[in-house]
Design a protein around this motif. Structure first.
Motif, PDB file in Angstrom:
ATOM      1  N   THR A 153       0.832  -1.205   0.000  1.00 58.39           N
ATOM      2  CA  THR A 153       0.000   0.000   0.000  1.00 58.39           C
ATOM      3  C   THR A 153       0.863   1.251   0.000  1.00 58.39           C
ATOM      4  N   THR A 154       0.289   2.332  -0.469  1.00 60.38           N
ATOM      5  CA  THR A 154       0.991   3.624  -0.458  1.00 60.38           C
ATOM      6  C   THR A 154       1.285   4.058   0.967  1.00 60.38           C
ATOM      7  N   THR A 155       0.338   3.817   1.876  1.00 61.15           N
ATOM      8  CA  THR A 155       0.528   4.191   3.279  1.00 61.15           C
ATOM      9  C   THR A 155       1.763   3.514   3.863  1.00 61.15           C
ATOM     10  N   GLY A 156       1.913   2.226   3.614  1.00 62.03           N
ATOM     11  CA  GLY A 156       3.056   1.488   4.148  1.00 62.03           C
ATOM     12  C   GLY A 156       4.374   1.938   3.568  1.00 62.03           C
ATOM     13  N   ILE A 157       4.410   2.195   2.268  1.00 62.86           N
ATOM     14  CA  ILE A 157       5.654   2.629   1.629  1.00 62.86           C
ATOM     15  C   ILE A 157       6.054   4.029   2.099  1.00 62.86           C
ATOM     16  N   LEU A 158       5.072   4.934   2.215  1.00 65.79           N
ATOM     17  CA  LEU A 158       5.370   6.304   2.656  1.00 65.79           C
ATOM     18  C   LEU A 158       5.930   6.332   4.074  1.00 65.79           C
ATOM     19  N   LEU A 159       5.533   5.353   4.888  1.00 66.77           N
ATOM     20  CA  LEU A 159       5.974   5.348   6.280  1.00 66.77           C
ATOM     21  C   LEU A 159       7.486   5.226   6.403  1.00 66.77           C
ATOM     22  N   ILE A 160       8.134   4.548   5.469  1.00 62.00           N
ATOM     23  CA  ILE A 160       9.574   4.298   5.587  1.00 62.00           C
ATOM     24  C   ILE A 160      10.369   5.601   5.614  1.00 62.00           C
ATOM     25  N   PRO A 161      10.288   6.468   4.569  1.00 63.93           N
ATOM     26  CA  PRO A 161      11.061   7.708   4.646  1.00 63.93           C
ATOM     27  C   PRO A 161      10.565   8.651   5.731  1.00 63.93           C
ATOM     28  N   ILE A 162       9.235   8.700   5.947  1.00 65.25           N
ATOM     29  CA  ILE A 162       8.702   9.604   6.971  1.00 65.25           C
ATOM     30  C   ILE A 162       9.215   9.208   8.346  1.00 65.25           C
ATOM     31  N   SER A 163       9.166   7.901   8.645  1.00 66.78           N
ATOM     32  CA  SER A 163       9.596   7.422   9.954  1.00 66.78           C
ATOM     33  C   SER A 163      11.077   7.696  10.198  1.00 66.78           C
ATOM     34  N   LEU A 164      11.915   7.429   9.197  1.00 67.55           N
ATOM     35  CA  LEU A 164      13.354   7.647   9.372  1.00 67.55           C
ATOM     36  C   LEU A 164      13.663   9.120   9.612  1.00 67.55           C
ATOM     37  N   LEU A 165      13.008  10.008   8.866  1.00 71.76           N
ATOM     38  CA  LEU A 165      13.251  11.447   9.030  1.00 71.76           C
ATOM     39  C   LEU A 165      12.793  11.935  10.405  1.00 71.76           C
ATOM     40  N   LYS A 205      30.258  11.905  21.214  1.00 71.87           N
ATOM     41  CA  LYS A 205      31.036  12.940  20.531  1.00 71.87           C
ATOM     42  C   LYS A 205      30.178  14.081  19.996  1.00 71.87           C
ATOM     43  N   HIS A 206      29.011  13.732  19.432  1.00 74.72           N
ATOM     44  CA  HIS A 206      28.246  14.728  18.685  1.00 74.72           C
ATOM     45  C   HIS A 206      26.898  15.087  19.281  1.00 74.72           C
ATOM     46  N   MET A 207      26.451  14.357  20.295  1.00 74.47           N
ATOM     47  CA  MET A 207      25.114  14.620  20.830  1.00 74.47           C
ATOM     48  C   MET A 207      25.153  14.856  22.333  1.00 74.47           C
ATOM     49  N   HIS A 208      26.264  15.441  22.792  1.00 70.13           N
ATOM     50  CA  HIS A 208      26.414  15.840  24.191  1.00 70.13           C
ATOM     51  C   HIS A 208      26.167  14.674  25.151  1.00 70.13           C
ATOM     52  N   GLY A 209      26.607  13.505  24.728  1.00 71.36           N
ATOM     53  CA  GLY A 209      26.515  12.346  25.606  1.00 71.36           C
ATOM     54  C   GLY A 209      25.171  11.656  25.643  1.00 71.36           C
ATOM     55  N   LYS A 210      24.227  12.082  24.776  1.00 74.16           N
ATOM     56  CA  LYS A 210      22.920  11.416  24.742  1.00 74.16           C
ATOM     57  C   LYS A 210      23.108   9.963  24.312  1.00 74.16           C
ATOM     58  N   SER A 211      22.428   9.060  24.997  1.00 76.85           N
ATOM     59  CA  SER A 211      22.525   7.654  24.618  1.00 76.85           C
ATOM     60  C   SER A 211      21.620   7.364  23.439  1.00 76.85           C
ATOM     61  N   VAL A 212      22.091   6.520  22.538  1.00 75.81           N
ATOM     62  CA  VAL A 212      21.307   6.103  21.374  1.00 75.81           C
ATOM     63  C   VAL A 212      21.317   4.585  21.332  1.00 75.81           C
ATOM     64  N   ASN A 213      20.136   3.994  21.342  1.00 74.42           N
ATOM     65  CA  ASN A 213      20.000   2.548  21.214  1.00 74.42           C
ATOM     66  C   ASN A 213      19.566   2.193  19.799  1.00 74.42           C
ATOM     67  N   VAL A 214      20.140   1.141  19.260  1.00 77.39           N
ATOM     68  CA  VAL A 214      19.778   0.691  17.917  1.00 77.39           C
ATOM     69  C   VAL A 214      18.533  -0.191  18.027  1.00 77.39           C
ATOM     70  N   PHE A 242      13.630  13.394  16.210  1.00 78.53           N
ATOM     71  CA  PHE A 242      13.324  13.167  17.622  1.00 78.53           C
ATOM     72  C   PHE A 242      14.578  12.834  18.420  1.00 78.53           C
ATOM     73  N   ILE A 243      15.518  12.106  17.791  1.00 77.53           N
ATOM     74  CA  ILE A 243      16.789  11.814  18.470  1.00 77.53           C
ATOM     75  C   ILE A 243      17.568  13.106  18.696  1.00 77.53           C
ATOM     76  N   ALA A 244      17.624  13.948  17.666  1.00 77.26           N
ATOM     77  CA  ALA A 244      18.334  15.223  17.780  1.00 77.26           C
ATOM     78  C   ALA A 244      17.723  16.106  18.858  1.00 77.26           C
TER      79      ALA A 244
END
Length: 447
Positions: A95-107, A286-295, A112-114
């Motif tokens: 579906t178009t909804t599912g495909i659009l979610l990929i770039p929207i979600s990553l952006l 180094k770049h996010m003032h020590g913010k933790s990032v989980n994969v 939100f991480i920043a």
């Protein structure tokens, strides 16, 4: 726009065992991991993913066939077909909804991480299908494509929040530092497990029962070993399916093999992902003032745990029995039986690995899923029709793992309040994100 959509569909069409290594490689480069190390990590993750797929195929192929026969033998009167969550990905990404979610979600995820609103970088693209499914539910209920797309965005935000809330406990229990599980189907069960474990803590007798996999092995010797438990469960299922002696023993060996091989495949997967997790931590320092990032990764990393596998296998006969005796349940677990491990896996840490509590809690959770998936069947059927997805029947369809509280939440919000209801969910999610990651986390770090 069409070119972008076609490119995304082509990329997803490569399959997770191809596109996941590519994503891991690119993410590694972004986090400053050496190209050679990122490349090896991507390939190793791909190999681990293929290994997991082979083991799951063995489980669903051998056990699944027996389960189908059990269903035919014991549940022919149930009217709603359990089509299984395995079609969720193909449905969502057709579906178009599912495909659009990929770039929207990553952006939005990077944003939100920043902003420090989430600690989870979700690279588990295949399991974007569940937020996409929620968006399709919204679109089906409201009749609005735009509202449906908005629903997918709200759903992934909820996914990151749940991953953030439970990451520490889950990563500690399974031994996966720097990893967050972002599979919403698995995360949903934690919200049920936490209050249930509190209730179990206050039940005389039950609160003192210590029955993790290690203690069971000590107490019951060879019969407490997970491989032997797999063998026994496979034999029992084979007998109930009406297999002959060779078939029964063969199914028992296949189930035992899954119990033995699955943890080794998960270990290979983790071998590949750990350098990326370490790179994410260094990048954040180094770049996010020590913010933790989980994969953010798939719940498949957790299903190899002995308690998870034992409980998942036991839930097969339990769920079938429940569907036959519970009044008002119209669905027989069928297509989803091979996927129960993904539904209950994250509940196990919040029962502290206690097998008795896990089975009791998962049984109660299964009761809610059976009733909710029955109630949601008209909505699920309309989603499949919306996507022009052939389900091979003219009657109602559903899947047991659709009977989760996020599906109910989004359905009710869309039915009664439309876009306003989704906006209220989004505001609540962002507010809790702000508290968890901007207020509570700094205080815990200072302490």
């Amino acid at each position: 726009m069409d070119v972008i959509m076609n490119a995304l569909q082509w990329f997803i069409g490569l399959g997770s065992t191809v596109f996941l290594p590519i994503i891991i490689f690119v993410i590694g480069l972004i986090f400053g991991v050496k190209p050679s190390k990122s490349f090896i990590s991507g390939i190793t993750v791909g190999i681990g993913s293929i290994g997991l797929g082979l083991v799951i195929d063995l489980l669903s192929g051998s056990l699944g066939s027996a389960i189908q026969l059990m269903g035919q033998n014991y549940g022919t009167s149930l009217s709603i077909m359990d089509i299984g969550c395995g079609v969720g990905g193909p449905l969502a990404f057709s579906t178009t909804t599912g495909i659009l979610l990929i770039p929207i979600s990553l952006l939005v995820n990077f944003a939100f991480i920043a902003l420090g609103l989430t600690r989870t970088l979700n690279v588990d693209i295949w399991n974007f299908w569940f937020p996409a499914f929620l968006g399709l539910v919204v679109q089906s209920v409201t009749g609005s494509f735009i509202t449906g797309v908005f629903g997918t965005v709200v759903a992934v935000m909820l996914q990151w929040l749940l991953a953030d809330l439970f990451a520490d406990k889950i990563s500690t229990f399974f031994g996966y530092p720097g990893i967050a599980i972002t599979h919403m189907m698995a995360l949903s069960g934690v919200v049920f497990a936490i209050p249930m474990n509190w209730i179990f803590d206050h039940i005389p007798g039950l609160k003192n029962v210590d029955a993790d996999a290690e203690s069971l092995t000590k107490r019951f010797g060879i019969f407490g070993d997970t491989v032997v438990m797999g063998l026994i469960i496979g034999i029992i299922v084979g007998i109930l399916a009406g297999y002959d002696a060779a078939g029964v023993l063969g199914l028992g060996m296949s189930t035992a093999a899954v119990m033995k091989i699955m943890p080794k495949m998960v270990a290979m997967f983790m071998e590949g992902i750990m350098p990326i997790a370490e790179g994410a931590k260094d990048f954040a320092n180094k770049h996010m003032h020590g913010k933790s990032v989980n994969v953010g990764m798939d719940a498949a990393l957790t299903v190899g745990h002995s308690t998870v596998m034992s409980c998942a296998l036991l839930m097969v006969p339990i769920s079938l029995a429940l569907s036959l005796v519970l009044p008002g349940v119209k669905i027989l677990p069928f297509g989803d039986l091979a996927f129960f491990a993904f539904v209950i896996c994250l509940m196990i840490p919040f029962f502290n690995g206690n097998v008795v509590r896990s089975i009791l809690g998962c049984t109660l959770y299964m009761i809610t899923m059976l009733y909710l998936s029955t109630w949601l069947a008209p909505v699920v059927t309309s989603v499949f029709k919306l996507a022009s997805f052939n389900v091979g029947t003219t009657g109602l369809v559903s899947f047991v793992t659709a009977g989760l509280w996020p599906v109910v939440l989004f359905t009710l919000a869309a039915q009664h309040l439309g876009v306003v209801g989704l906006a209220l969910i989004a505001v609540a999610v962002v507010a809790i994100m702000f508290y968890v990651n901007k207020v509570r986390a700094p205080k815990q770090a200072e302490a």
